[in-house]
Design a protein around this motif. Structure first.
Motif, PDB file in Angstrom:
ATOM      1  N   ASN A  18      -3.581 -36.979  10.759  1.00  0.00           N
ATOM      2  CA  ASN A  18      -4.027 -37.148  12.149  1.00  0.00           C
ATOM      3  C   ASN A  18      -3.795 -38.537  12.728  1.00  0.00           C
ATOM      4  N   GLN A  19      -2.794 -39.242  12.178  1.00  0.00           N
ATOM      5  CA  GLN A  19      -2.448 -40.557  12.739  1.00  0.00           C
ATOM      6  C   GLN A  19      -1.352 -40.411  13.794  1.00  0.00           C
ATOM      7  N   CYS A  20      -1.210 -41.453  14.633  1.00  0.00           N
ATOM      8  CA  CYS A  20      -0.094 -41.526  15.593  1.00  0.00           C
ATOM      9  C   CYS A  20       1.013 -42.387  14.993  1.00  0.00           C
ATOM     10  N   ILE A  21       2.250 -42.017  15.248  1.00  0.00           N
ATOM     11  CA  ILE A  21       3.372 -42.886  14.850  1.00  0.00           C
ATOM     12  C   ILE A  21       4.392 -42.964  15.995  1.00  0.00           C
ATOM     13  N   GLY A  22       5.276 -43.941  15.923  1.00  0.00           N
ATOM     14  CA  GLY A  22       6.374 -44.025  16.891  1.00  0.00           C
ATOM     15  C   GLY A  22       7.546 -43.195  16.388  1.00  0.00           C
ATOM     16  N   ILE A  23       8.160 -42.408  17.270  1.00  0.00           N
ATOM     17  CA  ILE A  23       9.338 -41.623  16.859  1.00  0.00           C
ATOM     18  C   ILE A  23      10.511 -41.853  17.824  1.00  0.00           C
ATOM     19  N   PRO A  24      11.733 -41.826  17.252  1.00  0.00           N
ATOM     20  CA  PRO A  24      12.909 -42.010  18.120  1.00  0.00           C
ATOM     21  C   PRO A  24      13.291 -40.714  18.812  1.00  0.00           C
ATOM     22  N   THR A  25      13.704 -40.777  20.070  1.00  0.00           N
ATOM     23  CA  THR A  25      14.342 -39.613  20.693  1.00  0.00           C
ATOM     24  C   THR A  25      15.510 -40.141  21.525  1.00  0.00           C
ATOM     25  N   ALA A  40      -6.152 -36.106  16.561  1.00  0.00           N
ATOM     26  CA  ALA A  40      -4.875 -36.837  16.590  1.00  0.00           C
ATOM     27  C   ALA A  40      -4.439 -37.118  18.026  1.00  0.00           C
ATOM     28  N   THR A  41      -4.536 -36.112  18.904  1.00  0.00           N
ATOM     29  CA  THR A  41      -4.033 -36.303  20.270  1.00  0.00           C
ATOM     30  C   THR A  41      -4.920 -37.259  21.071  1.00  0.00           C
ATOM     31  N   SER A  42      -6.219 -37.282  20.760  1.00  0.00           N
ATOM     32  CA  SER A  42      -7.053 -38.212  21.537  1.00  0.00           C
ATOM     33  C   SER A  42      -6.669 -39.656  21.222  1.00  0.00           C
ATOM     34  N   LYS A  43      -6.098 -39.898  20.044  1.00  0.00           N
ATOM     35  CA  LYS A  43      -5.648 -41.264  19.713  1.00  0.00           C
ATOM     36  C   LYS A  43      -4.492 -41.706  20.614  1.00  0.00           C
ATOM     37  N   ILE A  44      -3.658 -40.757  21.014  1.00  0.00           N
ATOM     38  CA  ILE A  44      -2.529 -41.096  21.903  1.00  0.00           C
ATOM     39  C   ILE A  44      -3.058 -41.697  23.204  1.00  0.00           C
ATOM     40  N   PHE A  45      -4.053 -41.017  23.802  1.00  0.00           N
ATOM     41  CA  PHE A  45      -4.591 -41.483  25.092  1.00  0.00           C
ATOM     42  C   PHE A  45      -5.237 -42.858  24.944  1.00  0.00           C
ATOM     43  N   PHE A  46      -5.934 -43.032  23.820  1.00  0.00           N
ATOM     44  CA  PHE A  46      -6.616 -44.298  23.568  1.00  0.00           C
ATOM     45  C   PHE A  46      -5.595 -45.441  23.421  1.00  0.00           C
ATOM     46  N   LEU A  47      -4.593 -45.219  22.574  1.00  0.00           N
ATOM     47  CA  LEU A  47      -3.602 -46.280  22.321  1.00  0.00           C
ATOM     48  C   LEU A  47      -2.825 -46.656  23.583  1.00  0.00           C
ATOM     49  N   LYS A  48      -2.460 -45.648  24.371  1.00  0.00           N
ATOM     50  CA  LYS A  48      -1.650 -45.903  25.571  1.00  0.00           C
ATOM     51  C   LYS A  48      -2.474 -46.345  26.772  1.00  0.00           C
ATOM     52  N   ASN A  49      -3.801 -46.196  26.644  1.00  0.00           N
ATOM     53  CA  ASN A  49      -4.691 -46.400  27.783  1.00  0.00           C
ATOM     54  C   ASN A  49      -4.280 -45.441  28.917  1.00  0.00           C
ATOM     55  N   GLU A 153       6.788 -54.189  20.320  1.00  0.00           N
ATOM     56  CA  GLU A 153       6.341 -55.093  21.400  1.00  0.00           C
ATOM     57  C   GLU A 153       5.144 -54.518  22.155  1.00  0.00           C
ATOM     58  N   GLU A 154       5.112 -53.199  22.304  1.00  0.00           N
ATOM     59  CA  GLU A 154       4.027 -52.550  23.055  1.00  0.00           C
ATOM     60  C   GLU A 154       2.720 -52.500  22.259  1.00  0.00           C
ATOM     61  N   PHE A 155       2.802 -52.111  20.986  1.00  0.00           N
ATOM     62  CA  PHE A 155       1.572 -51.804  20.233  1.00  0.00           C
ATOM     63  C   PHE A 155       1.290 -52.744  19.067  1.00  0.00           C
ATOM     64  N   GLY A 156       2.270 -53.524  18.646  1.00  0.00           N
ATOM     65  CA  GLY A 156       2.074 -54.418  17.505  1.00  0.00           C
ATOM     66  C   GLY A 156       1.570 -53.659  16.291  1.00  0.00           C
ATOM     67  N   LYS A 157       0.578 -54.223  15.612  1.00  0.00           N
ATOM     68  CA  LYS A 157       0.102 -53.632  14.356  1.00  0.00           C
ATOM     69  C   LYS A 157      -0.857 -52.464  14.579  1.00  0.00           C
ATOM     70  N   LYS A 158      -1.181 -52.191  15.862  1.00  0.00           N
ATOM     71  CA  LYS A 158      -2.086 -51.062  16.131  1.00  0.00           C
ATOM     72  C   LYS A 158      -1.467 -49.744  15.706  1.00  0.00           C
ATOM     73  N   LEU A 159      -0.145 -49.731  15.604  1.00  0.00           N
ATOM     74  CA  LEU A 159       0.548 -48.499  15.234  1.00  0.00           C
ATOM     75  C   LEU A 159       0.929 -48.585  13.758  1.00  0.00           C
TER      76      LEU A 159
END
Ligand code: AMP
Ligand code: MG
Length: 310
Positions: A18-25, A40-49, A153-159
């Protein structure tokens, strides 16, 4: 190759937890999480504000997987066959038995879905038991990321992890088409409307505003480097960054070329990278040469306009 496989394993391990990660597209990098999981999805909203009212796009490996969650129709089949995997997002009706988290849809009965065209992300999707909710991997309203470094650059170590799949090949977000009822394009993107018209054999309209459906980037400021942008300019002011698409006789250190020969696809690919570079060089404002409003040029102008609202 071995490294890629172990990175995919690591991605799966974190996503399963249930973690968030960065993925390439191919469009831009995504901030991904299990689309079936509320946690898991609520973490997306939190991280991105990001506002919970702004629904997420869900990424599938193929149409067969999609049919677990959505009803499909003939227009979908035609566009899928032609463009997928690729930079097009479909808004479809959810099935009753769908397991998609309510966080993803903001409680709506429709879902935005896409089939990303990146080798590593496709491999990852093929190993998961769930699809991935993934908006762009940036803080809301800021510039979209087109490389692993940009996401960092956007999230640093938060991700916890960013899967490195190289530079995004298209570099602009997907075209969104609503296929519930009469087809409508909701967001200009990586696939030109004229190409969609050709496949569906009719003219699809672009609706900037749709009261019933919240459409991407309708928050006033979006895709923004955080400094003023002036469009359709012949020359920059003193100390202003100047974005160009055609080679000039004279050059200067404040000139930033998206391409030198007017190739709009290449210009699109370089747009966010260039805006980010200008921002990091601490320019206080940006002037942009006129970009023809045809094909991908329309998408570039759309993004620049939204980024330039003061
Ligand atoms: P992004 O913020 O770049 O991830 O773009 C995702 C966009 O897709 C959101 O801003 C939404 O407005 C749009 N979207 C997601 N789900 C739906 C839906 N069910 N209907 C219409 N648009 C949607
Ligand atoms: Mg975004």
């Amino acid at each position: 190759m071995k490294k890629d496989l172990s990175n995919i394993k690591k991605s799966k391990y974190l996503l399963d937890k249930n973690q968030c990660i960065g993925i390439p597209t191919e469009t831009v990098y995504g901030l991904a999480a299990n689309a079936y999981s509320n946690q898991a999805t609520s973490k997306i909203f939190f991280l991105k504000n990001r506002s919970k009212k702004n629904p997420l796009i869900v990424h599938y490996f193929n149409a067969k997987d999609l049919e677990r969650d959505c009803k499909i129709n003939l227009d979908f089949k035609k566009l899928y066959k032609k463009f997928c995997p690729g930079p097009i997002t479909f808004v479809l009706r959810l099935k009753k038995e769908s397991k998609i988290s309510k966080n993803v849809t903001n409680g709506k009965k429709t879902l935005a879905v896409r089939f990303p065209n990146n080798k590593l992300t496709r491999k990852l999707l093929s190993t998961l038991k769930y699809p991935l909710a993934a908006p762009s991997a940036n803080i809301s309203s800021k510039l979209s990321p087109v490389s692993k470094q940009d996401v960092f650059e956007e999230f640093g170590k938060k991700l916890k992890f960013i899967l490195d799949g190289g530079r995004s090949k298209i570099g602009l977000e997907s075209t969104i088409i609503n296929l519930c009822g009469k087809p409508q394009v909701l967001r200009l993107g990586g696939i030109e409307i004229s190409k969609i018209n050709k496949i569906l054999k009719r003219k699809i309209i672009y609706v900037k505003k749709n009261k019933k459906i919240s459409v991407p980037g309708q928050n006033k400021l979006h895709y923004s480097p955080g400094i003023p942008i002036r469009l359709n300019k012949k020359n920059p002011k003193k100390d202003e960054a100047f974005i160009l698409i055609r080679k000039k006789k004279i050059s200067s250190i404040n000139y930033f070329y998206l391409t030198k020969n007017g190739n709009l696809k290449l210009a699109g690919k370089n747009l966010y990278k260039t805006l980010r570079k200008i921002k990091n060089l601490k320019y206080k404002s940006i002037a942009v040469e006129r970009i023809p409003n045809i094909g991908i040029g329309q998408t570039i102008n759309d993004r620049l306009k939204r980024a330039s609202i003061k």
